[in-house]
Design a protein around this motif. Sequence first.
Motif, PDB file in Angstrom:
ATOM      1  N   ARG A  77       0.802  -1.215   0.000  1.00  0.00           N
ATOM      2  CA  ARG A  77       0.000   0.000   0.000  1.00  0.00           C
ATOM      3  C   ARG A  77       0.842   1.276   0.000  1.00  0.00           C
ATOM      4  O   ARG A  77       0.315   2.341  -0.274  1.00  0.00           O
ATOM      5  N   PHE A  78       2.095   1.180   0.313  1.00  0.00           N
ATOM      6  CA  PHE A  78       2.958   2.355   0.399  1.00  0.00           C
ATOM      7  C   PHE A  78       3.893   2.399  -0.812  1.00  0.00           C
ATOM      8  O   PHE A  78       4.377   1.372  -1.279  1.00  0.00           O
ATOM      9  N   SER A  79       4.158   3.625  -1.259  1.00  0.00           N
ATOM     10  CA  SER A  79       5.186   3.809  -2.285  1.00  0.00           C
ATOM     11  C   SER A  79       5.892   5.136  -2.045  1.00  0.00           C
ATOM     12  O   SER A  79       5.269   6.111  -1.604  1.00  0.00           O
ATOM     13  N   ALA A  80       7.181   5.143  -2.309  1.00  0.00           N
ATOM     14  CA  ALA A  80       7.975   6.360  -2.118  1.00  0.00           C
ATOM     15  C   ALA A  80       8.765   6.618  -3.386  1.00  0.00           C
ATOM     16  O   ALA A  80       9.307   5.690  -3.982  1.00  0.00           O
ATOM     17  N   GLU A  81       8.799   7.883  -3.793  1.00  0.00           N
ATOM     18  CA  GLU A  81       9.508   8.253  -5.016  1.00  0.00           C
ATOM     19  C   GLU A  81      10.201   9.588  -4.834  1.00  0.00           C
ATOM     20  O   GLU A  81       9.845  10.376  -3.958  1.00  0.00           O
ATOM     21  N   MET A  82      11.191   9.823  -5.713  1.00  0.00           N
ATOM     22  CA  MET A  82      11.809  11.146  -5.801  1.00  0.00           C
ATOM     23  C   MET A  82      11.824  11.529  -7.271  1.00  0.00           C
ATOM     24  O   MET A  82      12.807  11.263  -7.973  1.00  0.00           O
ATOM     25  N   PRO A  83      10.761  12.133  -7.755  1.00  0.00           N
ATOM     26  CA  PRO A  83      10.700  12.496  -9.171  1.00  0.00           C
ATOM     27  C   PRO A  83      11.780  13.487  -9.584  1.00  0.00           C
ATOM     28  O   PRO A  83      12.200  13.494 -10.734  1.00  0.00           O
TER      29      PRO A  83
ATOM     30  N   GLN B 218      -1.988   3.957  -0.537  1.00  0.00           N
ATOM     31  CA  GLN B 218      -3.206   3.645  -1.283  1.00  0.00           C
ATOM     32  C   GLN B 218      -3.477   2.145  -1.224  1.00  0.00           C
ATOM     33  O   GLN B 218      -2.663   1.374  -1.745  1.00  0.00           O
ATOM     34  N   PRO B 219      -4.561   1.728  -0.595  1.00  0.00           N
ATOM     35  CA  PRO B 219      -5.532   2.524   0.143  1.00  0.00           C
ATOM     36  C   PRO B 219      -5.084   2.739   1.586  1.00  0.00           C
ATOM     37  O   PRO B 219      -4.388   1.896   2.159  1.00  0.00           O
ATOM     38  N   SER B 220      -5.493   3.836   2.170  1.00  0.00           N
ATOM     39  CA  SER B 220      -5.117   4.110   3.561  1.00  0.00           C
ATOM     40  C   SER B 220      -5.983   3.306   4.522  1.00  0.00           C
ATOM     41  O   SER B 220      -7.136   2.938   4.203  1.00  0.00           O
ATOM     42  N   GLU B 221      -5.404   3.014   5.691  1.00  0.00           N
ATOM     43  CA  GLU B 221      -6.103   2.276   6.738  1.00  0.00           C
ATOM     44  C   GLU B 221      -5.922   3.014   8.067  1.00  0.00           C
ATOM     45  O   GLU B 221      -4.943   3.761   8.231  1.00  0.00           O
ATOM     46  N   PRO B 222      -6.828   2.793   9.024  1.00  0.00           N
ATOM     47  CA  PRO B 222      -6.706   3.484  10.319  1.00  0.00           C
ATOM     48  C   PRO B 222      -5.349   3.256  10.989  1.00  0.00           C
ATOM     49  O   PRO B 222      -4.825   4.154  11.652  1.00  0.00           O
ATOM     50  N   ARG B 223      -4.750   2.082  10.811  1.00  0.00           N
ATOM     51  CA  ARG B 223      -3.455   1.804  11.444  1.00  0.00           C
ATOM     52  C   ARG B 223      -2.314   2.626  10.842  1.00  0.00           C
ATOM     53  O   ARG B 223      -1.189   2.596  11.371  1.00  0.00           O
ATOM     54  N   ASP B 224      -2.573   3.320   9.748  1.00  0.00           N
ATOM     55  CA  ASP B 224      -1.564   4.198   9.160  1.00  0.00           C
ATOM     56  C   ASP B 224      -1.513   5.556   9.860  1.00  0.00           C
ATOM     57  O   ASP B 224      -0.637   6.372   9.563  1.00  0.00           O
ATOM     58  N   SER B 225      -2.435   5.791  10.760  1.00  0.00           N
ATOM     59  CA  SER B 225      -2.460   7.070  11.481  1.00  0.00           C
ATOM     60  C   SER B 225      -1.169   7.230  12.278  1.00  0.00           C
ATOM     61  O   SER B 225      -0.794   6.367  13.075  1.00  0.00           O
TER      62      SER B 225
ATOM     63  N   LEU C  41      -1.067  12.414  10.062  1.00  0.00           N
ATOM     64  CA  LEU C  41      -2.104  11.736   9.295  1.00  0.00           C
ATOM     65  C   LEU C  41      -3.070  11.024  10.225  1.00  0.00           C
ATOM     66  O   LEU C  41      -2.651  10.275  11.100  1.00  0.00           O
ATOM     67  N   THR C  42      -4.346  11.285  10.006  1.00  0.00           N
ATOM     68  CA  THR C  42      -5.395  10.570  10.732  1.00  0.00           C
ATOM     69  C   THR C  42      -6.297   9.912   9.715  1.00  0.00           C
ATOM     70  O   THR C  42      -6.860  10.594   8.847  1.00  0.00           O
ATOM     71  N   VAL C  43      -6.420   8.601   9.804  1.00  0.00           N
ATOM     72  CA  VAL C  43      -7.290   7.852   8.906  1.00  0.00           C
ATOM     73  C   VAL C  43      -8.472   7.342   9.721  1.00  0.00           C
ATOM     74  O   VAL C  43      -8.296   6.616  10.701  1.00  0.00           O
ATOM     75  N   VAL C  44      -9.660   7.755   9.333  1.00  0.00           N
ATOM     76  CA  VAL C  44     -10.856   7.398  10.107  1.00  0.00           C
ATOM     77  C   VAL C  44     -11.726   6.378   9.359  1.00  0.00           C
ATOM     78  O   VAL C  44     -11.561   6.190   8.148  1.00  0.00           O
TER      79      VAL C  44
END
Lengths: 119, 112
Positions: free
Chosen positions: A64-70, A80-87, A116-119
């Motif tokens: 669900r996570f991706s990191a880039e340096m354009p 994507q997609p975010s989940e409450p545990r990602d808060s 970040l708060t995911v509800v």
Amino acid sequence: DARVTQTPRHKVTEMGQEVTMRCQPILGHNTVFWYRQTMMQGLELLAYFRNRAPLDDSGMPKDRFSAEMPDATLATLKIQPSEPRDSAVYFCASGISARATQTLLYGYTFGSGTRLTVV
Amino acid sequence: GQQVMQIPQYQHVQEGEDFTTYCNSSTTLSNIQWYKQRPGGHPVFLIQLVKSGEVKKQKRLTFQFGEAKKNSSLHITATQTTDVGTYFCAGQGSGGYNKLIFGAGTRLAVHP
């Protein structure tokens, strides 16, 4: 003083939504890091770039996570997609590391973070 | 993998008392760094230690790096209320692409 700029400062989103966090490292810094901070886990390293190349993202949930340096002035972290545990608070930090040994020559400079708060 | 352990987790002191936090790594480090994070803030770099047995001072703060480059300490003399925050050590291993691994931090509370 030179700063690492993170946007947004705060983000509240619903579960399942995409979240993008941005970071502008200090000009001239060749190493960029993403950390996540929670009360339970402390500061966890998610991803690590040197000269824009990803060196280590073993701490990041790949599904669900991706990191880039354009480019050298922008680092992004997407969930994507975010989940409450990602808060958590997500910090970007930049620094300078030696080419041969990857040793940090000075300390990191952290941005102010994205809460970040995911509800 | 590399682990960095930090103790104590919390420390409450009266203003004027001394404070020490300790950091231990499971592997030999190329360098160790110390950061301070105020409540609600972000970690701020304090110092980097590179040499075996190195001791550095910043006013009332004394930083040490062990001879084996596996442990470190931060000592604050005569704490002040402005010292409140969480102190993190962060160790970088030697060889290859080495991450900076943070300890869990020591939260310092100073009572006036």
